[in-house]
Design a protein around this motif. Structure first.
Motif, PDB file in Angstrom:
ATOM      1  N   VAL A   1       0.938  -0.818   0.185  1.00 31.30           N
ATOM      2  CA  VAL A   1      -0.021  -0.112  -0.098  1.00 31.30           C
ATOM      3  C   VAL A   1       0.959   1.715   0.277  1.00 31.30           C
ATOM      4  N   GLU A   2       0.208   2.645  -0.362  1.00 32.80           N
ATOM      5  CA  GLU A   2       0.951   4.071  -0.450  1.00 32.80           C
ATOM      6  C   GLU A   2       0.712   4.114   0.830  1.00 32.80           C
ATOM      7  N   PHE A   3       2.042   4.847   1.733  1.00 36.72           N
ATOM      8  CA  PHE A   3       1.769   5.501   2.871  1.00 36.72           C
ATOM      9  C   PHE A   3       3.153   6.504   3.033  1.00 36.72           C
ATOM     10  N   ASP A   4       2.871   7.268   4.127  1.00 35.68           N
ATOM     11  CA  ASP A   4       4.064   8.221   3.813  1.00 35.68           C
ATOM     12  C   ASP A   4       4.814   8.177   5.115  1.00 35.68           C
ATOM     13  N   GLY A   5       6.064   8.771   5.201  1.00 36.09           N
ATOM     14  CA  GLY A   5       6.983   7.284   7.170  1.00 36.09           C
ATOM     15  C   GLY A   5       8.387   7.695   5.954  1.00 36.09           C
ATOM     16  N   LEU A   6       9.489   6.788   7.104  1.00 40.49           N
ATOM     17  CA  LEU A   6      10.527   7.118   6.775  1.00 40.49           C
ATOM     18  C   LEU A   6      11.178   5.589   6.489  1.00 40.49           C
ATOM     19  N   SER A   7      12.273   5.373   6.455  1.00 41.58           N
ATOM     20  CA  SER A   7      13.052   4.141   6.746  1.00 41.58           C
ATOM     21  C   SER A   7      14.075   4.659   6.879  1.00 41.58           C
ATOM     22  N   SER A   8      15.221   3.264   7.582  1.00 38.60           N
ATOM     23  CA  SER A   8      16.917   3.063   7.588  1.00 38.60           C
ATOM     24  C   SER A   8      17.398   2.085   7.448  1.00 38.60           C
ATOM     25  N   LYS A   9      18.386   2.378   6.710  1.00 40.17           N
ATOM     26  CA  LYS A   9      19.119   0.732   6.854  1.00 40.17           C
ATOM     27  C   LYS A   9      20.323   0.638   6.918  1.00 40.17           C
ATOM     28  N   PHE A  10      21.117  -0.499   7.848  1.00 35.94           N
ATOM     29  CA  PHE A  10      21.968  -0.958   7.865  1.00 35.94           C
ATOM     30  C   PHE A  10      22.854  -1.747   7.050  1.00 35.94           C
ATOM     31  N   SER A  11      23.764  -2.039   6.737  1.00 35.68           N
ATOM     32  CA  SER A  11      24.607  -2.972   5.626  1.00 35.68           C
ATOM     33  C   SER A  11      25.359  -4.209   6.635  1.00 35.68           C
ATOM     34  N   PHE A  12      25.375  -4.987   6.364  1.00 31.89           N
ATOM     35  CA  PHE A  12      26.933  -6.461   6.952  1.00 31.89           C
ATOM     36  C   PHE A  12      26.597  -6.557   6.322  1.00 31.89           C
ATOM     37  N   ASP A  13      27.179  -6.346   5.524  1.00 36.84           N
ATOM     38  CA  ASP A  13      27.773  -7.236   3.942  1.00 36.84           C
ATOM     39  C   ASP A  13      29.105  -7.151   4.397  1.00 36.84           C
ATOM     40  N   LYS A  14      30.103  -6.481   4.566  1.00 41.19           N
ATOM     41  CA  LYS A  14      31.200  -7.171   4.867  1.00 41.19           C
ATOM     42  C   LYS A  14      31.794  -8.122   5.918  1.00 41.19           C
ATOM     43  N   TRP A  15      30.892  -8.047   6.568  1.00 39.75           N
ATOM     44  CA  TRP A  15      31.203  -9.451   7.751  1.00 39.75           C
ATOM     45  C   TRP A  15      30.126 -10.956   6.813  1.00 39.75           C
ATOM     46  N   ILE A  16      29.357 -10.438   6.616  1.00 44.45           N
ATOM     47  CA  ILE A  16      27.944 -11.854   6.281  1.00 44.45           C
ATOM     48  C   ILE A  16      27.604 -11.522   4.645  1.00 44.45           C
ATOM     49  N   GLU A  17      28.082 -11.363   3.788  1.00 44.84           N
ATOM     50  CA  GLU A  17      27.268 -11.908   2.756  1.00 44.84           C
ATOM     51  C   GLU A  17      25.701 -11.013   2.288  1.00 44.84           C
ATOM     52  N   GLY A  18      25.631  -9.974   1.720  1.00 47.62           N
ATOM     53  CA  GLY A  18      23.740  -9.329   2.043  1.00 47.62           C
ATOM     54  C   GLY A  18      23.057  -9.452   2.941  1.00 47.62           C
ATOM     55  N   MET A  19      23.947  -9.507   4.362  1.00 46.59           N
ATOM     56  CA  MET A  19      23.357  -8.927   5.082  1.00 46.59           C
ATOM     57  C   MET A  19      22.480  -7.410   5.768  1.00 46.59           C
ATOM     58  N   TYR A  20      21.891  -7.356   5.774  1.00 44.91           N
ATOM     59  CA  TYR A  20      20.994  -6.169   6.200  1.00 44.91           C
ATOM     60  C   TYR A  20      19.949  -6.261   7.557  1.00 44.91           C
ATOM     61  N   ILE A  21      19.903  -5.051   8.110  1.00 50.78           N
ATOM     62  CA  ILE A  21      18.424  -4.581   8.632  1.00 50.78           C
ATOM     63  C   ILE A  21      17.905  -3.278   7.787  1.00 50.78           C
ATOM     64  N   LYS A  22      17.086  -3.221   8.539  1.00 48.83           N
ATOM     65  CA  LYS A  22      16.245  -2.002   8.163  1.00 48.83           C
ATOM     66  C   LYS A  22      15.030  -2.105   8.755  1.00 48.83           C
ATOM     67  N   PHE A  23      14.882  -0.507   9.313  1.00 47.67           N
ATOM     68  CA  PHE A  23      13.906   0.019  10.129  1.00 47.67           C
ATOM     69  C   PHE A  23      12.563   0.777   9.511  1.00 47.67           C
ATOM     70  N   CYS A  24      11.861   0.574  10.049  1.00 46.40           N
ATOM     71  CA  CYS A  24      10.591   1.275   8.838  1.00 46.40           C
ATOM     72  C   CYS A  24       9.485   1.602   9.671  1.00 46.40           C
ATOM     73  N   ALA A  25       9.089   3.237   9.567  1.00 44.44           N
ATOM     74  CA  ALA A  25       7.932   3.565   9.933  1.00 44.44           C
ATOM     75  C   ALA A  25       6.581   4.766   8.836  1.00 44.44           C
ATOM     76  N   GLY A  26       5.771   4.370   9.756  1.00 41.27           N
ATOM     77  CA  GLY A  26       4.689   5.463   9.310  1.00 41.27           C
ATOM     78  C   GLY A  26       3.514   5.390   9.123  1.00 41.27           C
ATOM     79  N   ARG A  27       3.303   6.548   8.507  1.00 41.54           N
ATOM     80  CA  ARG A  27       1.444   6.996   8.619  1.00 41.54           C
ATOM     81  C   ARG A  27       0.366   6.606   7.938  1.00 41.54           C
ATOM     82  N   GLY A  28      -0.453   6.171   8.405  1.00 34.12           N
ATOM     83  CA  GLY A  28      -1.574   5.405   6.847  1.00 34.12           C
ATOM     84  C   GLY A  28      -2.909   6.052   7.153  1.00 34.12           C
ATOM     85  N   MET A  29      -3.293   7.244   8.331  1.00 35.83           N
ATOM     86  CA  MET A  29      -3.991   8.108   7.876  1.00 35.83           C
ATOM     87  C   MET A  29      -3.843   8.826   9.957  1.00 35.83           C
TER      88      MET A  29
END
Length: 527
Positions: free
Chosen positions: A247-275
């Motif tokens: 769905v469409e919504f307004d919000g923010l996100s932040s991603k942290f990559s750990f690819d140097k230690w484990i291939e392709g690993m990352y974690i991403k935090f997301c938050a938004g407001r739907g109404m």
């Protein structure tokens, strides 16, 4: 050899010759033999001396060559550094020129699609509804600009309209939902050009001194056509996993990559407001909270990818959405919404891009995926989420009960059997009685297939007609619902789950879809 040396050698030969020989002739013969031996030894010595001289010269030449190579390498390295500095200066100059040149700050791209669909619905009571030729125009205008190496802007304007109509609404009972913010650009609504997504993205290779690449973004999110669902839509995936949120919504996100230690690993935090719970502009207190209406609908979650090497990937996603809504329990849906509670949602999937290890070209270019998901409702104490006030035996149900639903989804996409660049795919998904996703923006006009409480089958083929610019697709989607409410909201009115027999018993047989079918053909221009 010099003459004095020869005389000395001759003298030595005479001195070493047997002087007791019987005649001078014998002495001279003996001397000649000794001289012949001596000449042979001298020739051998000369040969060895010449060989030693050559080896010595070769060593000297090799040493000189090594020194020359070292000097050349130093010169090459210096020249490389000079070239890199020149390239960096040129790039900086170009960036500065672009930033200072008015009218050239954004790069634009267009994505236009014409679609023709045959839609058919069979209701629980056996009646049918259909549209033999539903035609739509969809236009996306893409915008992006990288102001610096760390900061960029992305946006997309959208227009989605049925042929010859400014609204797809046919009855007042559901027209108020057509412009609902979650799907304002995903359904064939009207001829207004709207913002589908707009955000800035900041990226850096270090985070608070640590060697962790990270990003931060805020705006209207690119939150439709996410992972897995994007494959059949022939789009690059956006951030969310399409199994549980689309769905469409307004919000923010932040991603942290750990690819140097484990291939392709990352974690991403997301938050938004739907109404947003805010009073209108022309109110005594504009935009203040309206306690008598629905409270804010907020969503927060994270995506965790523990491994992704390009061929094999594992992805997980969790989110919680609060203050979810349903239409009021009245015959007139235009009366607004009730706030009914919150919901947890968990997803995990495995993707294989290339089956096996070099078995053949076909399998190398084949993708397979499997995804599982679970939803858990958290209703308000006075509300029912996903079930009605009466069960199938016409017995009153309790309020505040949590319901858990499950869904699984498998699919494969493989190379075209006709052309080199085309892609074909087959997918199947199943949802349980109380399964609930937030996937109203899915690009399927008969309703979200991954939201189905029942079974959904899909097959499609995408072929490119002119390079990667003009393409066509034929897609067949069939949904066999086991329970109602798959495309409703979250409460006990539009979202209530009933089997077909119960729906008929409650007099809802003509309003509950039993099966739905969508045959779609499109032509698409992207540049």
């Amino acid at each position: 050899m010099k003459k004095p040396l020869l005389l000395s050698l001759a003298t030595a030969v005479l001195l070493t010759t047997n002087l007791n020989a019987e005649s001078m002739l014998e002495r001279f013969e003996a001397m000649e033999n000794e001289m012949a031996k001596l000449k042979k030894e001298i020739a051998t010595l000369k040969k060895e001396s010449a060989q030693n001289s050559k080896e010595s010269d070769a060593d000297e030449k090799n040493e000189a060559l090594n020194e020359a190579l070292k000097e050349e390498a130093k010169d090459d390295e210096k020249e490389k550094m000079d070239v890199e500095e020149e390239i960096a200066d040129i790039q900086e100059s170009i960036s500065g020129l672009n930033r200072s040149t008015s009218g050239n700050h954004l790069k634009f791209g267009v994505d236009y699609r014409f679609a023709l669909e045959n839609l058919n619905y069979k209701m629980a009571d056996g009646s049918e509804a259909n549209n033999d030729a539903f035609m739509t125009n969809r236009l996306w205008i893409n915008m992006d600009w990288m102001a610096t190496k760390n900061l960029s802007f992305n946006g997309q304007l959208a227009y989605n309209k049925a042929f010859g109509a400014r609204s797809g609404a046919s009855t007042p009972a559901n027209s108020s939902f057509e412009g609902f913010d979650w799907i304002s650009n995903e359904n064939a609504y009207d001829d207004t050009l709207r913002v589908r997504s707009v955000y800035f993205l900041y990226r850096n290779d270090t985070f608070i001194g640590s060697d962790i690449p990270w990003t931060f973004s805020v705006g209207r999110r690119p939150s439709t056509n996410g992972h897995l669902i994007n494959m059949r839509d022939d789009d690059k995936p956006t951030s969310p996993m399409g199994h549980t949120i689309n769905v469409e919504f307004d919000g923010l996100s932040s991603k942290f990559s750990f690819d140097k230690w484990i291939e392709g690993m990352y974690i991403k935090f997301c938050a938004g407001r739907g109404m947003s719970n805010a009073a209108p502009k022309f109110n005594n207190t504009p935009y203040t909270s309206v306690t008598s209406a629905n409270t804010n609908i907020d969503l927060a979650g994270l995506i965790f990818v523990p491994y992704d090497d390009g061929q094999y990937s594992v992805s997980t996603q969790y989110y919680y959405a609060n203050n979810l809504i349903d239409v009021k329990n009245t015959s007139d849906y235009t009366q607004g919404f009730d706030t009914v509670g919150g919901m947890h949602n968990i997803t995990a999937n495995v993707i294989v891009n290339g089956i096996g290890n070099g078995i053949n070209d076909f399998l190398d270019d084949t993708t397979f995926f499997v995804s599982g998901a679970m939803s858990i409702t958290n209703p308000n104490s006075d509300q029912r989420m996903l079930y009605g006030p009466l069960d199938s035996n016409m017995v009153a149900t309790k309020t505040g009960e949590s319901k858990t639903g499950y869904s699984y989804w498998i699919g494969t996409q493989f190379p075209s059997l006709i052309t080199e660049d085309g892609r074909w795919g087959i997918e199947y998904n199943h949802g349980s009685e109380y399964w609930r996703s937030i996937t109203y923006g899915e690009d399927t006009n008969i309703g979200s297939k991954v939201a189905a409480r029942g079974d959904a089958y899909e097959a499609y083929l995408t072929e490119y007609l002119i390079e990667d610019i003009l393409s066509m697709q034929i897609r067949y989607t069939y949904i066999d619902y086991a329970y109602s409410g798959s495309n409703g909201f979250f409460g006990g009115t539009s979202g209530a789950s009933m089997d077909m027999a119960t729906a008929i018993a409650f007099g809802q047989g003509a309003n509950v879809v039993d099966t739905a079918q969508d045959i779609r053909f499109y032509l698409r221009y992207k540049y």
